[in-house]
Design a protein around this motif. Structure first.
Motif, PDB file in Angstrom:
ATOM      1  N   UNK A 128      11.842  -9.333  -7.160  1.00  0.00           N
ATOM      2  CA  UNK A 128      11.949  -8.136  -7.664  1.00  0.00           C
ATOM      3  C   UNK A 128      13.082  -8.101  -8.719  1.00  0.00           C
ATOM      4  N   UNK A 129      14.509  -8.480  -8.275  1.00  0.00           N
ATOM      5  CA  UNK A 129      15.759  -8.150  -8.880  1.00  0.00           C
ATOM      6  C   UNK A 129      15.460  -9.066 -10.333  1.00  0.00           C
ATOM      7  N   UNK A 130      14.975 -10.273 -10.207  1.00  0.00           N
ATOM      8  CA  UNK A 130      14.867 -11.050 -11.346  1.00  0.00           C
ATOM      9  C   UNK A 130      13.866 -10.521 -12.372  1.00  0.00           C
ATOM     10  N   UNK A 131      12.686  -9.974 -11.789  1.00  0.00           N
ATOM     11  CA  UNK A 131      11.850  -9.313 -12.685  1.00  0.00           C
ATOM     12  C   UNK A 131      12.330  -8.143 -13.390  1.00  0.00           C
TER      13      UNK A 131
ATOM     14  N   UNK B 275      11.938  -0.283 -13.111  1.00  0.00           N
ATOM     15  CA  UNK B 275      11.213   0.169 -11.900  1.00  0.00           C
ATOM     16  C   UNK B 275      11.223  -1.167 -10.939  1.00  0.00           C
ATOM     17  N   UNK B 276      10.758  -2.228 -11.575  1.00  0.00           N
ATOM     18  CA  UNK B 276      11.178  -3.537 -10.603  1.00  0.00           C
ATOM     19  C   UNK B 276      12.422  -3.334  -9.999  1.00  0.00           C
ATOM     20  N   UNK B 277      13.460  -3.306 -10.764  1.00  0.00           N
ATOM     21  CA  UNK B 277      14.910  -3.217  -9.879  1.00  0.00           C
ATOM     22  C   UNK B 277      15.032  -2.331  -9.092  1.00  0.00           C
ATOM     23  N   UNK B 278      14.665  -1.129  -9.431  1.00  0.00           N
ATOM     24  CA  UNK B 278      14.751  -0.002  -8.425  1.00  0.00           C
ATOM     25  C   UNK B 278      13.997  -0.534  -6.988  1.00  0.00           C
ATOM     26  N   UNK B 279      13.035  -0.881  -7.178  1.00  0.00           N
ATOM     27  CA  UNK B 279      12.024  -1.542  -5.899  1.00  0.00           C
ATOM     28  C   UNK B 279      13.138  -2.491  -5.245  1.00  0.00           C
ATOM     29  N   UNK B 280      13.746  -3.336  -6.034  1.00  0.00           N
ATOM     30  CA  UNK B 280      14.699  -4.456  -5.365  1.00  0.00           C
ATOM     31  C   UNK B 280      15.836  -3.818  -4.769  1.00  0.00           C
ATOM     32  N   UNK B 281      16.549  -3.021  -5.305  1.00  0.00           N
ATOM     33  CA  UNK B 281      17.722  -2.389  -4.983  1.00  0.00           C
ATOM     34  C   UNK B 281      17.625  -1.293  -3.728  1.00  0.00           C
ATOM     35  N   UNK B 282      16.504  -0.569  -3.776  1.00  0.00           N
ATOM     36  CA  UNK B 282      16.054   0.593  -2.927  1.00  0.00           C
ATOM     37  C   UNK B 282      15.627  -0.266  -1.561  1.00  0.00           C
ATOM     38  N   UNK B 283      14.915  -1.412  -1.655  1.00  0.00           N
ATOM     39  CA  UNK B 283      14.235  -1.977  -0.655  1.00  0.00           C
ATOM     40  C   UNK B 283      12.760  -1.696  -0.451  1.00  0.00           C
TER      41      UNK B 283
ATOM     42  N   UNK C 230      10.189   0.260 -29.722  1.00  0.00           N
ATOM     43  CA  UNK C 230       8.960   0.547 -28.808  1.00  0.00           C
ATOM     44  C   UNK C 230       8.832  -0.284 -27.729  1.00  0.00           C
ATOM     45  N   UNK C 231       8.937  -1.558 -28.003  1.00  0.00           N
ATOM     46  CA  UNK C 231       8.747  -2.644 -26.937  1.00  0.00           C
ATOM     47  C   UNK C 231       9.990  -2.805 -26.098  1.00  0.00           C
ATOM     48  N   UNK C 232      11.202  -2.557 -26.702  1.00  0.00           N
ATOM     49  CA  UNK C 232      12.318  -2.606 -25.825  1.00  0.00           C
ATOM     50  C   UNK C 232      12.441  -1.420 -24.830  1.00  0.00           C
ATOM     51  N   UNK C 233      11.866  -0.262 -25.398  1.00  0.00           N
ATOM     52  CA  UNK C 233      11.790   0.814 -24.337  1.00  0.00           C
ATOM     53  C   UNK C 233      11.036   0.472 -23.209  1.00  0.00           C
ATOM     54  N   UNK C 234       9.661  -0.182 -23.345  1.00  0.00           N
ATOM     55  CA  UNK C 234       8.581  -0.430 -22.327  1.00  0.00           C
ATOM     56  C   UNK C 234       9.272  -1.589 -21.339  1.00  0.00           C
ATOM     57  N   UNK C 235       9.939  -2.647 -22.093  1.00  0.00           N
ATOM     58  CA  UNK C 235      10.819  -3.526 -21.388  1.00  0.00           C
ATOM     59  C   UNK C 235      11.573  -2.856 -20.435  1.00  0.00           C
ATOM     60  N   UNK C 236      12.553  -2.055 -20.685  1.00  0.00           N
ATOM     61  CA  UNK C 236      13.606  -1.236 -19.938  1.00  0.00           C
ATOM     62  C   UNK C 236      12.946  -0.606 -18.741  1.00  0.00           C
ATOM     63  N   UNK C 237      11.614   0.235 -19.191  1.00  0.00           N
ATOM     64  CA  UNK C 237      11.159   1.173 -18.007  1.00  0.00           C
ATOM     65  C   UNK C 237      10.548   0.129 -16.894  1.00  0.00           C
TER      66      UNK C 237
ATOM     67  N   UNK D 247       0.804  -1.300  -0.099  1.00  0.00           N
ATOM     68  CA  UNK D 247      -0.094   0.015  -0.065  1.00  0.00           C
ATOM     69  C   UNK D 247       0.787   1.266  -0.120  1.00  0.00           C
ATOM     70  N   UNK D 248       1.924   1.320   0.778  1.00  0.00           N
ATOM     71  CA  UNK D 248       3.052   2.433   0.852  1.00  0.00           C
ATOM     72  C   UNK D 248       3.565   2.708  -0.714  1.00  0.00           C
ATOM     73  N   UNK D 249       3.653   1.379  -1.475  1.00  0.00           N
ATOM     74  CA  UNK D 249       4.237   1.729  -2.744  1.00  0.00           C
ATOM     75  C   UNK D 249       3.288   1.489  -3.806  1.00  0.00           C
ATOM     76  N   UNK D 250       2.140   1.717  -3.715  1.00  0.00           N
ATOM     77  CA  UNK D 250       1.212   1.433  -4.441  1.00  0.00           C
ATOM     78  C   UNK D 250       1.338   2.297  -5.749  1.00  0.00           C
ATOM     79  N   UNK D 251       2.220   3.353  -5.761  1.00  0.00           N
ATOM     80  CA  UNK D 251       2.406   4.123  -6.880  1.00  0.00           C
ATOM     81  C   UNK D 251       3.407   3.303  -7.862  1.00  0.00           C
ATOM     82  N   UNK D 252       4.300   2.550  -7.542  1.00  0.00           N
ATOM     83  CA  UNK D 252       5.132   1.668  -8.426  1.00  0.00           C
ATOM     84  C   UNK D 252       4.019   1.050  -9.115  1.00  0.00           C
TER      85      UNK D 252
END
Length: 196
Positions: free
Chosen positions: A86-89, A67-75, A56-63, A22-27
């Motif tokens: 989260x890191x695998x995703x 986001x998922x990797x940032x969530x894993x690294x930042x905790x 176009x698909x490559x840009x989406x996959x990177x974004x 809930x705190x990270x719903x915006x992700x």
């Protein structure tokens, strides 16, 4: 379990996993919006060349992966799911996007199999995440629906590789919009129960 404890379950916002989600719903909201934007752009320009579709698909996959990797690294998502998940995703998304940019001349069949594999892996991970959430909240089915849509999309691409480029664009656009809507619905559900 007593009758009283059965009728007075722990409020959703007090469960650690739900509170973190809930705190990270915006992700989830960002992932959903990125997915819908990708889908709408694919519908607006159905005559995209295969190279433009790959980019176009490559840009989406990177974004999405970023986001998922940032969530894993930042905790920030550590209570939502294990950091390794989260890191695998995130890594799968980033690698998929980078490969698409590095080899834009891929054939349609290779692109189809590449996107299909990515969709199936992401869908399976989303369903696994929903199963983990099932222990703590109701409404986890949004993530299950998102995962099932992703897997169905991947299987469809594997089963019908001879589809034309225009049909591929429409299939991808439809999937991305549906996928984005399910993520946004889950994000707003989580936003309603976030602790104040």
């Amino acid at each position: 379990m007593t009758a009283q404890s059965y009728h007075n379950p722990t409020p959703l916002a007090q469960l650690p996993l739900v509170r973190a989600l809930a705190e990270n719903w915006w992700l989830l909201l960002l992932r959903g919006v990125a997915s819908i934007i990708f889908g709408v752009l694919a519908f607006i320009w159905p005559g995209l060349t295969l190279v433009a579709l790959i980019l176009l698909w490559g840009a989406y996959a990177i974004v999405d992966g970023g986001i998922a990797l940032w969530a894993a690294i930042s905790g920030r998502g550590a209570q939502v799911a294990p950091r390794w998940w989260l890191a695998i995703v995130g890594i799968v998304g980033l690698l998929a996007g980078l490969v698409a940019f590095a080899s834009p001349g891929l054939t349609a069949l290779v692109l189809l199999m590449f996107i299909a594999g990515w969709a199936i892996v992401i869908g399976a991970l989303e369903i696994w995440g929903a199963i983990q959430l099932r222990k703590e909240i109701e409404g986890e089915w949004w993530l299950i629906v998102s995962g099932l849509l992703s897997i169905a999309f991947g299987v469809l691409l594997v089963a019908r590789p001879g589809s034309g480029a225009l049909a591929l664009v429409w299939v991808i656009a439809s999937f991305m919009i549906l996928h984005g809507c399910t993520l946004i619905a889950l994000a707003f559900r989580l936003r309603q129960i976030r602790p104040e």
